[in-house]
Design a protein around this motif. Structure first.
Motif, PDB file in Angstrom:
ATOM      1  N   GLU A  41       0.851  -1.184   0.000  1.00  0.00           N
ATOM      2  CA  GLU A  41       0.000   0.000   0.000  1.00  0.00           C
ATOM      3  C   GLU A  41       0.889   1.237   0.000  1.00  0.00           C
ATOM      4  OE1 GLU A  41      -2.621  -0.179   3.318  1.00  0.00           O
ATOM      5  OE2 GLU A  41      -3.529  -2.086   2.706  1.00  0.00           O
ATOM      6  N   ILE A  42       0.665   2.113  -0.968  1.00  0.00           N
ATOM      7  CA  ILE A  42       1.432   3.354  -1.058  1.00  0.00           C
ATOM      8  C   ILE A  42       0.453   4.524  -1.002  1.00  0.00           C
ATOM      9  CG2 ILE A  42       3.038   4.725  -2.414  1.00  0.00           C
ATOM     10  CD1 ILE A  42       3.964   2.152  -3.764  1.00  0.00           C
ATOM     11  N   GLU A  43       0.596   5.356   0.011  1.00  0.00           N
ATOM     12  CA  GLU A  43      -0.234   6.550   0.139  1.00  0.00           C
ATOM     13  C   GLU A  43       0.473   7.738  -0.505  1.00  0.00           C
ATOM     14  OE1 GLU A  43      -2.035   5.030   4.439  1.00  0.00           O
ATOM     15  OE2 GLU A  43      -0.859   6.895   4.331  1.00  0.00           O
ATOM     16  N   GLY A 101      -7.169  12.978   5.141  1.00  0.00           N
ATOM     17  CA  GLY A 101      -6.870  14.282   4.564  1.00  0.00           C
ATOM     18  C   GLY A 101      -6.828  14.290   3.055  1.00  0.00           C
ATOM     19  N   GLY A 102      -7.454  13.294   2.427  1.00  0.00           N
ATOM     20  CA  GLY A 102      -7.449  13.227   0.970  1.00  0.00           C
ATOM     21  C   GLY A 102      -6.234  12.532   0.387  1.00  0.00           C
ATOM     22  N   GLN A 103      -5.392  11.943   1.247  1.00  0.00           N
ATOM     23  CA  GLN A 103      -4.276  11.158   0.736  1.00  0.00           C
ATOM     24  C   GLN A 103      -4.832  10.031  -0.137  1.00  0.00           C
ATOM     25  OE1 GLN A 103      -5.008  11.750   4.007  1.00  0.00           O
ATOM     26  NE2 GLN A 103      -3.141  11.848   5.256  1.00  0.00           N
ATOM     27  N   VAL A 104      -4.250   9.857  -1.310  1.00  0.00           N
ATOM     28  CA  VAL A 104      -4.717   8.843  -2.251  1.00  0.00           C
ATOM     29  C   VAL A 104      -3.891   7.578  -2.034  1.00  0.00           C
ATOM     30  CG1 VAL A 104      -5.021   8.238  -4.675  1.00  0.00           C
ATOM     31  CG2 VAL A 104      -5.439  10.584  -3.906  1.00  0.00           C
ATOM     32  N   GLU A 105      -4.555   6.542  -1.566  1.00  0.00           N
ATOM     33  CA  GLU A 105      -3.873   5.275  -1.304  1.00  0.00           C
ATOM     34  C   GLU A 105      -4.094   4.312  -2.446  1.00  0.00           C
ATOM     35  OE1 GLU A 105      -4.942   1.617   1.467  1.00  0.00           O
ATOM     36  OE2 GLU A 105      -4.060   3.237   2.656  1.00  0.00           O
ATOM     37  N   LEU A 139       0.611  13.876  -7.296  1.00  0.00           N
ATOM     38  CA  LEU A 139       0.667  13.002  -6.129  1.00  0.00           C
ATOM     39  C   LEU A 139       2.129  12.778  -5.775  1.00  0.00           C
ATOM     40  CD1 LEU A 139      -2.017  10.327  -7.127  1.00  0.00           C
ATOM     41  CD2 LEU A 139      -2.344  12.415  -5.776  1.00  0.00           C
ATOM     42  N   VAL A 140       2.538  13.197  -4.573  1.00  0.00           N
ATOM     43  CA  VAL A 140       3.939  13.080  -4.178  1.00  0.00           C
ATOM     44  C   VAL A 140       4.093  12.025  -3.096  1.00  0.00           C
ATOM     45  CG1 VAL A 140       4.328  15.494  -4.761  1.00  0.00           C
ATOM     46  CG2 VAL A 140       3.871  14.869  -2.383  1.00  0.00           C
ATOM     47  N   ASN A 141       5.302  11.523  -2.992  1.00  0.00           N
ATOM     48  CA  ASN A 141       5.619  10.497  -1.998  1.00  0.00           C
ATOM     49  C   ASN A 141       6.555  11.075  -0.947  1.00  0.00           C
ATOM     50  OD1 ASN A 141       5.489   8.660  -4.844  1.00  0.00           O
ATOM     51  ND2 ASN A 141       4.344   7.920  -3.090  1.00  0.00           N
ATOM     52  N   TYR A 142       5.947  11.608   0.101  1.00  0.00           N
ATOM     53  CA  TYR A 142       6.660  12.045   1.282  1.00  0.00           C
ATOM     54  C   TYR A 142       5.872  11.541   2.487  1.00  0.00           C
ATOM     55  CZ  TYR A 142      10.318  15.253  -0.351  1.00  0.00           C
ATOM     56  OH  TYR A 142      11.457  15.800  -0.878  1.00  0.00           O
ATOM     57  N   GLY A 143       6.526  11.506   3.642  1.00  0.00           N
ATOM     58  CA  GLY A 143       5.829  11.066   4.841  1.00  0.00           C
ATOM     59  C   GLY A 143       4.911  12.110   5.438  1.00  0.00           C
ATOM     60  N   TYR A 144       5.049  13.386   4.992  1.00  0.00           N
ATOM     61  CA  TYR A 144       4.213  14.461   5.524  1.00  0.00           C
ATOM     62  C   TYR A 144       4.116  15.558   4.474  1.00  0.00           C
ATOM     63  CZ  TYR A 144       1.993  17.038   9.347  1.00  0.00           C
ATOM     64  OH  TYR A 144       1.089  17.679  10.149  1.00  0.00           O
ATOM     65  N   GLN A 145       2.993  16.250   4.489  1.00  0.00           N
ATOM     66  CA  GLN A 145       2.780  17.334   3.531  1.00  0.00           C
ATOM     67  C   GLN A 145       3.961  18.312   3.550  1.00  0.00           C
ATOM     68  OE1 GLN A 145       0.770  18.365   1.194  1.00  0.00           O
ATOM     69  NE2 GLN A 145      -1.018  17.026   1.313  1.00  0.00           N
ATOM     70  N   PRO A 146       4.473  18.704   2.379  1.00  0.00           N
ATOM     71  CA  PRO A 146       5.662  19.559   2.351  1.00  0.00           C
ATOM     72  C   PRO A 146       5.428  21.008   2.751  1.00  0.00           C
ATOM     73  CG  PRO A 146       4.893  19.111   0.123  1.00  0.00           C
ATOM     74  CD  PRO A 146       4.083  18.240   1.034  1.00  0.00           C
ATOM     75  N   LYS A 147       4.242  21.533   2.548  1.00  0.00           N
ATOM     76  CA  LYS A 147       4.009  22.958   2.814  1.00  0.00           C
ATOM     77  C   LYS A 147       2.852  23.208   3.779  1.00  0.00           C
ATOM     78  CE  LYS A 147       7.203  24.790   0.148  1.00  0.00           C
ATOM     79  NZ  LYS A 147       6.845  25.487  -1.101  1.00  0.00           N
ATOM     80  N   SER A 148       1.809  22.403   3.724  1.00  0.00           N
ATOM     81  CA  SER A 148       0.577  22.708   4.457  1.00  0.00           C
ATOM     82  C   SER A 148       0.614  22.199   5.889  1.00  0.00           C
ATOM     83  CB  SER A 148      -0.629  22.107   3.733  1.00  0.00           C
ATOM     84  OG  SER A 148      -0.807  22.701   2.470  1.00  0.00           O
ATOM     85  N   SER A 149      -0.130  22.891   6.741  1.00  0.00           N
ATOM     86  CA  SER A 149      -0.364  22.460   8.114  1.00  0.00           C
ATOM     87  C   SER A 149      -1.627  21.604   8.173  1.00  0.00           C
ATOM     88  CB  SER A 149      -0.531  23.680   9.021  1.00  0.00           C
ATOM     89  OG  SER A 149      -1.081  23.313  10.276  1.00  0.00           O
ATOM     90  N   SER A 184       2.090   6.930   4.143  1.00  0.00           N
ATOM     91  CA  SER A 184       2.947   5.794   4.467  1.00  0.00           C
ATOM     92  C   SER A 184       3.081   4.828   3.300  1.00  0.00           C
ATOM     93  CB  SER A 184       2.368   5.036   5.673  1.00  0.00           C
ATOM     94  OG  SER A 184       1.169   4.357   5.296  1.00  0.00           O
ATOM     95  N   THR A 185       4.033   3.914   3.477  1.00  0.00           N
ATOM     96  CA  THR A 185       4.130   2.708   2.660  1.00  0.00           C
ATOM     97  C   THR A 185       4.018   1.519   3.604  1.00  0.00           C
ATOM     98  OG1 THR A 185       5.607   3.781   1.068  1.00  0.00           O
ATOM     99  CG2 THR A 185       5.584   1.369   1.086  1.00  0.00           C
ATOM    100  N   GLN A 186       3.145   0.579   3.288  1.00  0.00           N
ATOM    101  CA  GLN A 186       2.970  -0.601   4.120  1.00  0.00           C
ATOM    102  C   GLN A 186       3.124  -1.849   3.265  1.00  0.00           C
ATOM    103  OE1 GLN A 186      -0.756  -0.156   6.304  1.00  0.00           O
ATOM    104  NE2 GLN A 186      -0.381   2.023   6.562  1.00  0.00           N
ATOM    105  N   VAL A 187       3.789  -2.843   3.820  1.00  0.00           N
ATOM    106  CA  VAL A 187       4.015  -4.104   3.122  1.00  0.00           C
ATOM    107  C   VAL A 187       3.397  -5.227   3.949  1.00  0.00           C
ATOM    108  CG1 VAL A 187       5.721  -5.697   2.165  1.00  0.00           C
ATOM    109  CG2 VAL A 187       6.158  -3.231   2.120  1.00  0.00           C
TER     110      VAL A 187
END
Length: 422
Positions: A41-43, A101-105, A139-149, A184-187
């Motif tokens: 699973e890749i969010e 938060g609208g993360q696309v998994e 769609l970016v792959n980071y563990g947390y939003q880069p700019k937004s709170s 996250s990424t989950q295996v």
């Protein structure tokens, strides 16, 4: 038995029929192979092309528009709607769903080899990327939003997330941050029997923090440089201890499925989900999903065997580092670009499915205790690259776990938050 004593156990003990339901669920999850098979699973974090701020579900040309535009590529009978809004899609091998938060998994599998991951993922991107270009976000792959709170990101229209917000907004330290801005990424791996599953869960719990260090991918937190070496671990460990971190009792020699079921069923649910409970027919959406600060499964569900949906919901309200469903879910890692996710899956395959590697690890870690894992995690947070989890420097673990070729430096380019800089 290895059961812990908490206030939850003193309220309402688990219903024996519910315990039996979980034991049957775990039993039915047994794999005849046990030597392969993955779910990955890749969010993804949706961000505007212009300024890298978060894209919401509701805005014009936002997440809802994206789902509707790619829906023709998915099975019409597998669309998931809630409150009049499209929130999920599926077809063979791929399921697309939304985090709060609208993360696309993107859930991919079951994969027979790690190499299949790239092929299936490319099919997902082939459909979604042209639409993203037209809508003006990516769609970016980071563990947390880069700019937004987290305060700038609205929760998507699932009733369960309203209930979850009401709960997590009142406990722990990072509930709203985790829900709205993390990814996250989950295996997931298989198991052949109870002993095999417990052994794999212990091993995953032990090595997970080390792998998290080498696969960390969170340069930003709340629009600033991330201050924690392992932000994802920090968020979950300080979220709600009764449902996160190491499974209580996991390293007791007597621990088994019944202990896990007892722990899961004894803990307050966080929020109740009665959408697939026939006895709740006629209740409103807010009544079908409501916060459960004190209610555990016995307080919420009828005195009968639980159905699969109810079981999955109960287990899904626990966020341990390693989670047992009818498979084993390893949950330590930030959202990763596909090449890194494939490399992670290759490592998991090598460590868990190659007998000599697994035997070597289990022999090395024989006698490891729950408190040893806590100490290793705390050391990584406190000392970062200078940490020596389980008494060995990170360079030792890099070789021991077969991580050669991985960088020890934090990845990320602040100008291009979707590109992993190798």
């Amino acid at each position: 038995m290895a059961r812990r004593i908490t206030y939850a156990h003193l309220l309402t003990k688990p219903n024996p029929k519910h315990v039996d339901s979980l034991l049957k669920f775990f039993e039915n999850g047994r794999s005849k192979r046990g030597t392969g098979g993955f779910g990955v699973e890749i969010e993804h974090l949706p961000v505007h092309n212009g300024d890298d701020t978060a894209v919401s579900y509701y805005e014009p040309n936002g997440i809802e528009t994206l789902l509707k535009r790619i829906a023709p590529y998915y099975d019409a009978d597998k669309e998931y709607w809630e409150n009049g809004h499209l929130v999920g899609l599926a077809r063979k091998g791929i399921a697309v769903s939304l985090e709060p938060g609208g993360q696309v998994e993107c859930s991919l599998g079951i994969l027979k080899t790690p190499e299949e991951l790239l092929t299936i993922y490319r099919a997902f991107r082939r459909d979604v990327d042209p639409v993203l270009d037209e809508l003006g976000f990516r769609l970016v792959n980071y563990g947390y939003q880069p700019k937004s709170s987290f305060a700038d990101v609205p929760v998507n229209p699932k009733d369960r997330y309203d209930a979850m917000t009401r709960y997590l907004g009142r406990v722990g330290q990072f509930g709203p941050c985790m829900m709205r801005c993390s990814a996250s990424t989950q295996v997931s791996i298989d198991y052949v029997d109870e002993r095999d599953s417990i052994d794999k869960m212990r091993l995953g719990t032990i090595i997970g923090p080390i792998l998290a260090w080498y696969f960390r991918n969170t340069p930003y937190f709340e629009g600033e440089p991330n201050p924690w070496p392992l932000l994802r671990q920090r968020m979950w460990d300080y979220l709600d201890f009764q449902r996160t971190n190491v499974i209580p009792g996991l390293f007791d020699d007597r621990f088994g499925w019944e202990d896990y079921a007892y722990d899961v069923l004894s803990t307050p649910l966080m929020f109740a989900d009665l959408t697939h409970t026939p006895e709740a027919e006629g209740l409103s959406g807010k009544e079908l999903h409501h916060p459960a600060f004190y209610e555990n499964a016995a307080d919420v569900y009828p005195d009968r065997e639980l159905n699969p949906y109810e079981i999955n919901h109960i287990i899904s309200t626990h966020f341990n580092d390693v989670r047992l469903k009818n498979f084993i879910e390893l949950r330590h890692w930030d959202s990763l670009p596909i090449a890194r996710a494939e490399r992670l899956t290759e490592i998991i395959a090598s460590l868990f499915y190659v007998p000599q590697n697994r035997e070597r690890l289990e022999s090395y870690f024989e006698g490891t205790r729950e408190e040893d894992v806590f100490e290793a995690k705390a050391m990584l947070q406190a000392r970062g690259a200078q940490a020596a989890p389980y008494g060995q420097p990170l360079e030792f673990w890099k070789e021991f776990l077969g991580l050669e070729g991985l960088l020890a430096d934090e990845p990320g380019d602040p100008n291009h938050p979707d590109v992993f800089q190798a």
